[in-house]
Design a protein around this motif. Structure first.
Motif, PDB file in Angstrom:
ATOM      1  N   THR A  37     -10.450  -8.975  -3.363  1.00  0.00           N
ATOM      2  CA  THR A  37      -9.189  -9.709  -3.521  1.00  0.00           C
ATOM      3  C   THR A  37      -8.099  -9.314  -2.537  1.00  0.00           C
ATOM      4  N   THR A  38      -8.094  -8.040  -2.086  1.00  0.00           N
ATOM      5  CA  THR A  38      -6.870  -7.516  -1.486  1.00  0.00           C
ATOM      6  C   THR A  38      -7.046  -6.837  -0.126  1.00  0.00           C
ATOM      7  N   ILE A  39      -8.119  -6.086   0.071  1.00  0.00           N
ATOM      8  CA  ILE A  39      -8.253  -5.255   1.269  1.00  0.00           C
ATOM      9  C   ILE A  39      -9.424  -5.729   2.123  1.00  0.00           C
ATOM     10  N   GLY A  40      -9.118  -6.236   3.323  1.00  0.00           N
ATOM     11  CA  GLY A  40     -10.148  -6.561   4.297  1.00  0.00           C
ATOM     12  C   GLY A  40     -10.323  -5.416   5.279  1.00  0.00           C
ATOM     13  N   TYR A  41     -11.450  -5.423   5.993  1.00  0.00           N
ATOM     14  CA  TYR A  41     -11.769  -4.290   6.869  1.00  0.00           C
ATOM     15  C   TYR A  41     -12.596  -4.769   8.052  1.00  0.00           C
ATOM     16  N   VAL A  42     -12.185  -4.377   9.252  1.00  0.00           N
ATOM     17  CA  VAL A  42     -12.984  -4.605  10.454  1.00  0.00           C
ATOM     18  C   VAL A  42     -13.333  -3.239  11.023  1.00  0.00           C
ATOM     19  N   SER A  43     -14.604  -2.887  10.949  1.00  0.00           N
ATOM     20  CA  SER A  43     -15.063  -1.592  11.452  1.00  0.00           C
ATOM     21  C   SER A  43     -15.329  -1.675  12.945  1.00  0.00           C
ATOM     22  N   ASP A  62      -8.119 -14.308   3.858  1.00  0.00           N
ATOM     23  CA  ASP A  62      -6.672 -14.068   3.842  1.00  0.00           C
ATOM     24  C   ASP A  62      -6.328 -12.888   2.943  1.00  0.00           C
ATOM     25  N   HIS A  63      -6.993 -11.754   3.147  1.00  0.00           N
ATOM     26  CA  HIS A  63      -6.650 -10.561   2.380  1.00  0.00           C
ATOM     27  C   HIS A  63      -5.208 -10.145   2.683  1.00  0.00           C
ATOM     28  N   PRO A  64      -4.438  -9.744   1.686  1.00  0.00           N
ATOM     29  CA  PRO A  64      -3.062  -9.290   1.934  1.00  0.00           C
ATOM     30  C   PRO A  64      -2.974  -8.032   2.791  1.00  0.00           C
ATOM     31  N   ILE A  65      -4.016  -7.179   2.721  1.00  0.00           N
ATOM     32  CA  ILE A  65      -4.065  -5.946   3.511  1.00  0.00           C
ATOM     33  C   ILE A  65      -5.305  -5.995   4.384  1.00  0.00           C
ATOM     34  N   LEU A  66      -5.145  -5.647   5.666  1.00  0.00           N
ATOM     35  CA  LEU A  66      -6.263  -5.667   6.597  1.00  0.00           C
ATOM     36  C   LEU A  66      -6.321  -4.334   7.335  1.00  0.00           C
ATOM     37  N   LEU A  67      -7.481  -3.697   7.294  1.00  0.00           N
ATOM     38  CA  LEU A  67      -7.709  -2.430   7.977  1.00  0.00           C
ATOM     39  C   LEU A  67      -8.521  -2.692   9.244  1.00  0.00           C
ATOM     40  N   LEU A  68      -8.065  -2.146  10.357  1.00  0.00           N
ATOM     41  CA  LEU A  68      -8.714  -2.385  11.648  1.00  0.00           C
ATOM     42  C   LEU A  68      -9.049  -1.053  12.306  1.00  0.00           C
ATOM     43  N   ASP A  69     -10.334  -0.817  12.556  1.00  0.00           N
ATOM     44  CA  ASP A  69     -10.786   0.426  13.184  1.00  0.00           C
ATOM     45  C   ASP A  69     -11.241   0.126  14.608  1.00  0.00           C
ATOM     46  N   GLU A  70     -10.323   0.276  15.558  1.00  0.00           N
ATOM     47  CA  GLU A  70     -10.587   0.020  16.974  1.00  0.00           C
ATOM     48  C   GLU A  70     -11.284  -1.324  17.189  1.00  0.00           C
ATOM     49  N   ALA A 128      -0.349  -7.213   5.725  1.00  0.00           N
ATOM     50  CA  ALA A 128      -0.036  -5.813   6.046  1.00  0.00           C
ATOM     51  C   ALA A 128      -1.256  -5.213   6.728  1.00  0.00           C
ATOM     52  N   ILE A 129      -1.062  -4.669   7.928  1.00  0.00           N
ATOM     53  CA  ILE A 129      -2.189  -4.179   8.727  1.00  0.00           C
ATOM     54  C   ILE A 129      -2.042  -2.684   8.973  1.00  0.00           C
ATOM     55  N   LEU A 130      -3.122  -1.956   8.735  1.00  0.00           N
ATOM     56  CA  LEU A 130      -3.209  -0.532   9.062  1.00  0.00           C
ATOM     57  C   LEU A 130      -4.369  -0.382  10.031  1.00  0.00           C
ATOM     58  N   GLY A 131      -4.113   0.199  11.197  1.00  0.00           N
ATOM     59  CA  GLY A 131      -5.164   0.208  12.199  1.00  0.00           C
ATOM     60  C   GLY A 131      -5.207   1.431  13.084  1.00  0.00           C
ATOM     61  N   ILE A 132      -6.310   1.530  13.790  1.00  0.00           N
ATOM     62  CA  ILE A 132      -6.506   2.516  14.854  1.00  0.00           C
ATOM     63  C   ILE A 132      -6.755   1.731  16.131  1.00  0.00           C
ATOM     64  N   PHE A 133      -5.954   1.985  17.148  1.00  0.00           N
ATOM     65  CA  PHE A 133      -6.081   1.292  18.434  1.00  0.00           C
ATOM     66  C   PHE A 133      -5.993   2.320  19.556  1.00  0.00           C
ATOM     67  N   HIS A 134      -7.093   2.566  20.226  1.00  0.00           N
ATOM     68  CA  HIS A 134      -7.035   3.428  21.403  1.00  0.00           C
ATOM     69  C   HIS A 134      -6.652   2.643  22.655  1.00  0.00           C
ATOM     70  N   ASP A 135      -6.725   1.308  22.560  1.00  0.00           N
ATOM     71  CA  ASP A 135      -6.292   0.443  23.650  1.00  0.00           C
ATOM     72  C   ASP A 135      -4.761   0.400  23.652  1.00  0.00           C
ATOM     73  N   LEU A 137       0.853  -1.188   0.000  1.00  0.00           N
ATOM     74  CA  LEU A 137       0.000   0.000   0.000  1.00  0.00           C
ATOM     75  C   LEU A 137       0.886   1.235   0.000  1.00  0.00           C
ATOM     76  N   SER A 138       0.610   2.164  -0.906  1.00  0.00           N
ATOM     77  CA  SER A 138       1.322   3.446  -0.950  1.00  0.00           C
ATOM     78  C   SER A 138       0.298   4.574  -0.988  1.00  0.00           C
ATOM     79  N   VAL A 139       0.320   5.409   0.023  1.00  0.00           N
ATOM     80  CA  VAL A 139      -0.561   6.581   0.075  1.00  0.00           C
ATOM     81  C   VAL A 139       0.298   7.792  -0.246  1.00  0.00           C
ATOM     82  N   ARG A 140      -0.084   8.535  -1.299  1.00  0.00           N
ATOM     83  CA  ARG A 140       0.777   9.603  -1.809  1.00  0.00           C
ATOM     84  C   ARG A 140       0.025  10.927  -1.924  1.00  0.00           C
ATOM     85  N   ASP A 141       0.428  11.897  -1.120  1.00  0.00           N
ATOM     86  CA  ASP A 141      -0.056  13.275  -1.219  1.00  0.00           C
ATOM     87  C   ASP A 141      -1.585  13.344  -1.209  1.00  0.00           C
TER      88      ASP A 141
END
Length: 237
Positions: free
Chosen positions: A95-101, A172-180, A206-213, A7-11
C-alpha cells in the motif's frame, strides 16, 4: 523537518552477528533519526560502507532493527514497521512503500512487459491497461520493443535496470525508496530517470534514496542526510 511526516525513523540501531567468527557482533548504525514528508527527496549521504544501504533496507523491512521505531503513516495512522510483524511489512509494501533496488531479480520465463505490469495487476487493474502503462514506461526508458516479450534474465545490466525502474515507478506508492537507480544507465537514460523522480516529487511522493551519481543527486535532492553521524563503527573506534 516536515510537519506531517510520512516516514519517521526514531533512534534506530543495527548490527550484524558474524556466526562464522564466533558470534562476533559488528555494529553498523546507531541513533538513526530523521523524518520524511510528502514531496521531499532525502538522500542518504556518506562514504561507502557507512550504512546507507542498511538504513534503506531497514526502512523497507528487509533488515530487522536492534532497537528503535520506523513509523510509516497510512492515512491518519502510523504503523511501526520495525515491530517485526511480517504481515505488516507485506501490507506496507503493497500500500505505501515502493522500492527500486540496484539489481533486478528476474523471474524466469516472465516477459519484461509482464514484470513491469505485475504490480498493477496485483492492485486490480485490467491486464490491457496494466500492460499499456508498463509499455509506456519501458518506451520512455528506451528499452527496445523487441525485448518486451523476452524474460529479462539475459538482458544487459542497463536493460535490466530499466525494467527494474519501470516496475518501481509504475505504481503510486506514497513513499519510494531508491538504491542507486541510475548506476547502470547511460547519460540519456539517467536524465530520463531524474525527470521521472521530479514528477513523483511534484505529485507528493516522499523519496528516500542513495545516489552516487552527483549530477542526478544535485538535481533531485531536497536535502542530504549525513549517515556518518549515525555510524556505530565510529563510536566503537
Amino acid at each position: 523537518m516536515p510537519d506531517t511526516p510520512l516516514l519517521s525513523v526514531r533512534d534506530v540501531a543495527k548490527s550484524f552477528t558474524l556466526h562464522l567468527r564466533g558470534g562476533l557482533e559488528l555494529p553498523v548504525v546507531a541513533n538513526v533519526a530523521f523524518e520524511l514528508g510528502a514531496g521531499e527527496c532525502a538522500v542518504l549521504g556518506g562514504p561507502s560502507g557507512i550504512g546507507k544501504s542498511s538504513i534503506l533496507r531497514m526502512v523497507y523491512g528487509n533488515y530487522a532493527v536492534d532497537r528503535g521505531a520506523i513509523l510509516v503513516r497510512q492515512g491518519g495512522e502510523a504503523a511501526d514497521l520495525a515491530s517485526g510483524d511480517p504481515r505488516l511489512v507485506m501490507r506496507l509494501r503493497f500500500t505505501t512503500i515502493g522500492y527500486v533496488s540496484q539489481f533486478l531479480r528476474a523471474v524466469p520465463r516472465v516477459p519484461a512487459l509482464d514484470v513491469v505490469a505485475e504490480p498493477l495487476l496485483q492492485r486490480g487493474l485490467g491486464q490491457d491497461e496494466a500492460r499499456r502503462r508498463a509499455a509506456a514506461l519501458l518506451h520512455r526508458l528506451r528499452l527496445p520493443e523487441a525485448l518486451f516479450g523476452l524474460p529479462p534474465a539475459t538482458f544487459s545490466g542497463g536493460e535490466k535496470q530499466r525494467v527494474n525502474i519501470a516496475r518501481g515507478f509504475v505504481t503510486d506508492h506514497p513513499i519510494l525508496l531508491l538504491d542507486e537507480p541510475t548506476a547502470s544507465l547511460d547519460a540519456e537514460n539517467r536524465d530520463t530517470v531524474a525527470g521521472m523522480i521530479e514528477e513523483k516529487l511534484a505529485r507528493g511522493t516522499a523519496i528516500l534514496g542513495i545516489f552516487h551519481d552527483e549530477v542526478v543527486r544535485a538535481r533531485v535532492a531536497t536535502r542530504i542526510i549525513d549517515v556518518a553521524a549515525f555510524s556505530a563503527r565510529r563510536d566503537a573506534a
